[in-house]
Design a protein around this motif. Sequence first.
Motif, PDB file in Angstrom:
ATOM      1  N   ARG A 202       0.825  -1.211   0.000  1.00  0.00           N
ATOM      2  CA  ARG A 202       0.000   0.000   0.000  1.00  0.00           C
ATOM      3  C   ARG A 202       0.855   1.256   0.000  1.00  0.00           C
ATOM      4  O   ARG A 202       0.359   2.349  -0.184  1.00  0.00           O
ATOM      5  CB  ARG A 202      -0.916  -0.005   1.216  1.00  0.00           C
ATOM      6  CG  ARG A 202      -1.923  -1.127   1.206  1.00  0.00           C
ATOM      7  CD  ARG A 202      -2.764  -1.123   2.455  1.00  0.00           C
ATOM      8  NE  ARG A 202      -3.592   0.057   2.529  1.00  0.00           N
ATOM      9  CZ  ARG A 202      -4.337   0.360   3.585  1.00  0.00           C
ATOM     10  NH1 ARG A 202      -4.316  -0.427   4.641  1.00  0.00           N
ATOM     11  NH2 ARG A 202      -5.081   1.441   3.591  1.00  0.00           N
ATOM     12  N   THR A 203       2.154   1.111   0.220  1.00  0.00           N
ATOM     13  CA  THR A 203       3.018   2.276   0.228  1.00  0.00           C
ATOM     14  C   THR A 203       3.698   2.508  -1.108  1.00  0.00           C
ATOM     15  O   THR A 203       4.247   3.573  -1.335  1.00  0.00           O
ATOM     16  CB  THR A 203       4.103   2.125   1.311  1.00  0.00           C
ATOM     17  OG1 THR A 203       4.824   0.911   1.078  1.00  0.00           O
ATOM     18  CG2 THR A 203       3.470   2.086   2.683  1.00  0.00           C
TER      19      THR A 203
ATOM     20  N   SER B 265      -5.915  -1.925  -2.632  1.00  0.00           N
ATOM     21  CA  SER B 265      -5.573  -2.522  -1.334  1.00  0.00           C
ATOM     22  C   SER B 265      -5.636  -4.037  -1.348  1.00  0.00           C
ATOM     23  O   SER B 265      -5.704  -4.676  -0.297  1.00  0.00           O
ATOM     24  CB  SER B 265      -6.507  -1.978  -0.234  1.00  0.00           C
ATOM     25  OG  SER B 265      -6.329  -0.593  -0.086  1.00  0.00           O
TER      26      SER B 265
ATOM     27  N   PHE C  63      -5.203  10.154   0.158  1.00  0.00           N
ATOM     28  CA  PHE C  63      -4.568  10.732   1.339  1.00  0.00           C
ATOM     29  C   PHE C  63      -5.018  10.072   2.649  1.00  0.00           C
ATOM     30  O   PHE C  63      -4.293  10.133   3.649  1.00  0.00           O
ATOM     31  CB  PHE C  63      -4.846  12.232   1.410  1.00  0.00           C
ATOM     32  CG  PHE C  63      -4.102  13.040   0.381  1.00  0.00           C
ATOM     33  CD1 PHE C  63      -2.746  13.277   0.523  1.00  0.00           C
ATOM     34  CD2 PHE C  63      -4.750  13.527  -0.737  1.00  0.00           C
ATOM     35  CE1 PHE C  63      -2.044  14.010  -0.422  1.00  0.00           C
ATOM     36  CE2 PHE C  63      -4.062  14.272  -1.690  1.00  0.00           C
ATOM     37  CZ  PHE C  63      -2.703  14.511  -1.538  1.00  0.00           C
ATOM     38  N   SER C  64      -6.198   9.453   2.651  1.00  0.00           N
ATOM     39  CA  SER C  64      -6.719   8.903   3.902  1.00  0.00           C
ATOM     40  C   SER C  64      -6.477   7.404   4.054  1.00  0.00           C
ATOM     41  O   SER C  64      -6.305   6.915   5.182  1.00  0.00           O
ATOM     42  CB  SER C  64      -8.224   9.178   4.012  1.00  0.00           C
ATOM     43  OG  SER C  64      -8.931   8.537   2.966  1.00  0.00           O
ATOM     44  N   LYS C  65      -6.451   6.657   2.950  1.00  0.00           N
ATOM     45  CA  LYS C  65      -6.350   5.202   3.034  1.00  0.00           C
ATOM     46  C   LYS C  65      -5.013   4.643   2.587  1.00  0.00           C
ATOM     47  O   LYS C  65      -4.644   3.541   2.964  1.00  0.00           O
ATOM     48  CB  LYS C  65      -7.468   4.558   2.191  1.00  0.00           C
ATOM     49  CG  LYS C  65      -8.875   4.931   2.633  1.00  0.00           C
ATOM     50  CD  LYS C  65      -9.166   4.458   4.042  1.00  0.00           C
ATOM     51  CE  LYS C  65     -10.582   4.831   4.452  1.00  0.00           C
ATOM     52  NZ  LYS C  65     -10.874   4.423   5.839  1.00  0.00           N
TER      53      LYS C  65
ATOM     54  N   GLN D  87      -0.784   5.085   2.054  1.00  0.00           N
ATOM     55  CA  GLN D  87       0.409   5.792   2.500  1.00  0.00           C
ATOM     56  C   GLN D  87       1.447   5.683   1.386  1.00  0.00           C
ATOM     57  O   GLN D  87       2.443   4.968   1.486  1.00  0.00           O
ATOM     58  CB  GLN D  87       0.946   5.214   3.809  1.00  0.00           C
ATOM     59  CG  GLN D  87       0.029   5.415   5.002  1.00  0.00           C
ATOM     60  CD  GLN D  87      -1.084   4.399   5.076  1.00  0.00           C
ATOM     61  OE1 GLN D  87      -0.860   3.221   4.827  1.00  0.00           O
ATOM     62  NE2 GLN D  87      -2.281   4.840   5.400  1.00  0.00           N
TER      63      GLN D  87
ATOM     64  N   ILE E 252       4.433   6.430  -1.114  1.00  0.00           N
ATOM     65  CA  ILE E 252       5.728   7.092  -1.076  1.00  0.00           C
ATOM     66  C   ILE E 252       6.292   7.140  -2.490  1.00  0.00           C
ATOM     67  O   ILE E 252       6.082   6.225  -3.282  1.00  0.00           O
ATOM     68  CB  ILE E 252       6.713   6.365  -0.136  1.00  0.00           C
ATOM     69  CG1 ILE E 252       6.912   4.913  -0.593  1.00  0.00           C
ATOM     70  CG2 ILE E 252       6.246   6.410   1.294  1.00  0.00           C
ATOM     71  CD1 ILE E 252       7.975   4.176   0.179  1.00  0.00           C
TER      72      ILE E 252
ATOM     73  N   THR F  95       2.834   8.002  -6.946  1.00  0.00           N
ATOM     74  CA  THR F  95       1.794   9.032  -6.985  1.00  0.00           C
ATOM     75  C   THR F  95       1.308   9.269  -8.410  1.00  0.00           C
ATOM     76  O   THR F  95       0.105   9.369  -8.666  1.00  0.00           O
ATOM     77  CB  THR F  95       2.333  10.342  -6.393  1.00  0.00           C
ATOM     78  OG1 THR F  95       2.786  10.108  -5.057  1.00  0.00           O
ATOM     79  CG2 THR F  95       1.258  11.417  -6.382  1.00  0.00           C
TER      80      THR F  95
END
Length: 650
Positions: A56-57, A535, A599-601, A603, A605, A610
């Motif tokens: 998830r990152t 996810s 931004f909320s779920k 993370q 990097i 992005t």
Amino acid sequence: VSFMVCSSRVNRNFLVRSSFGFYLPGLAPVSFCEKEDYSCSLQYKLYYICMHFYARTDLRGNTFCFRFDFCKDTDERRPSENLGQVLFGERIETSPYKFSFKADKACVKVCTKSYDAGSREDKLKLDFLKKGMELNYQHHWIVDNMPVTWCYIVEGNQKVCNPGFPIGCLVNQEGKPKDACVINADFNKKNTYYIFNHVDITIVYHSGDETNGMSPRLVAATLEPRSVKHSDEDSPSCEGTPMDIPAEFKSNLKVTYSYSVKFQVSTIWLKISKKALPSISPYLLMAQLHLIFFSIMNSLVIILFLSGMVAMIMLRTLHKDIARYNQMDQEESGWKQVHGDVFRPPRMGMLLSVFLGQGTQVFIMTFITLFLACLGFLSPANRGALMTCAVVLWVLLGTPAGYVSARLYKTFGGENWKTNVFLTAFLCPGIVFVDFFLMNLILWVEGSSAAVPFGTLVAILALWFGISVPLTFVGAYFGFKKPGIEPPVRTNQIPRQIPPQTFFTKLVPGIIMGGILPFGCIFIQLFFILNSIWSHQMYYMFGFLFLVFIILVITCSEATVLLCYFHLCAEDYHWWWRSFLTSGFTAVYLFVYAVHYFFSKLQIIGAASTILYFGYTLIMVLIFFIFTGTIGFFACFLFVNKIYSLLKVD
């Protein structure tokens, strides 16, 4: 048929087994037995599965997925993936974990990885492994095409199951355990990594029914990861202290991977709950179902409200207005006063006709795909089937796109038919392909195995240029052969001046208000869809999704019709683009929600991850914009044609 729908994959003895029941295509179950023959299999093969949202990152997860220094299987080739799996970035590798049916094993060594403190290459490998543990990267394994799940207890004594398990965890310099390290009090050394090098696998099977000729079949597969420091790598005991890896690599290190497997018999077919819903606990499932039912009830209330408003307009207001107008003793006012301008061709009619042609193609593709998924033909057990079906349907539906675009463009009085056909075939698909290619280029540069191979891109272009484009030309040919749609009233030569509008009947406020209600009907389902994409949670609620799809169509139609009527009553006859943009603005809310989800779920990097997220999101937003805009336009088109056809105009 229920357990057959949620079963694994095509069995090689499909024709032999077909006499016992009806199997949906691609979903015939696999039978197992203690002695292999033509009708059943002896071996369970476990596969590694990697996807581009591996962590998830970092959305480039496949960049690292197969570069980890884990045990590899060099004897077998990778199984082939279908088009949907390749486009989703899903890759499957064989593993050295293999089991025989009903053969329990305890503490079996898989391999040993050695790291020399004086070797720069070994240091890089170990640093890479520690970085994965720090970012909470996870294994994803499948057996019999079913996720091997890891179940653990969370707060409130609730049991949660995930379709993956972490490769390890970290206790930071302050002695605080991170992620999975909280499950074991023995993970207590500061600034230390703990690798899960041992797994206890439990395979649950149904014993079958010999009277009906039904052999044993797998119904569940779970595991429990453990960290074990093996004192003797040749004869591992799988007991003892955890396998700790210090943050600073100063001495030689050996990591031995092992597993234990046991088989449990079940008298109940659990395949529905364990196979289709592997990533949630029963408590969480009930909470999700309550949330979904609440969402659907909320949507139905919105539909009833809008339907009541439309019915009041159609049965009372419009009926009285038309009756008074046709008596010829009332002055023209409101929507009746613009009857000579309401069918005036819109500005940029070619672009609108192109969007509507593409929207028709997307609408039919979405309807058929969701309908097949609702019936079970596109079960999550059949990996990549949903995307493959959608792509094939889109390619084959070029004819309706060309026909609708050409017919509407001719209705608008357009004459540049070559440009219209060209844009219909290439504009929207070209934007999507360029965006997808740029995202794929980033994955290529990053060295990610999630990148679509060049050969697959060529195949997609071949489907586009070889099938979709010719079918679009065929549809446009028949569309231009037919006359344009004849409006029910004549259009005045001189455009009527539009009176000053109030704030709520202006273009921008009306469009912004029009997208709120449709988005309110879908945002909860949108949360589950985004979870399944980013996810790594399996999406299985296609019945609910199809129902929400119908609700979305009705809501977009009724909201657009209501606002169109209000604008016509304000003597603003520019309804063509307004009807498309009113419902299409729902896509803007979708984009805003995707930003909130980012931004909320997640993370995320790194700039590359992005860019990947927002690049793929823009593709979804564009398709959704065309889809919802087309629904609103045709609903408004039918409404306007109907009410003005009832007027007696000289």
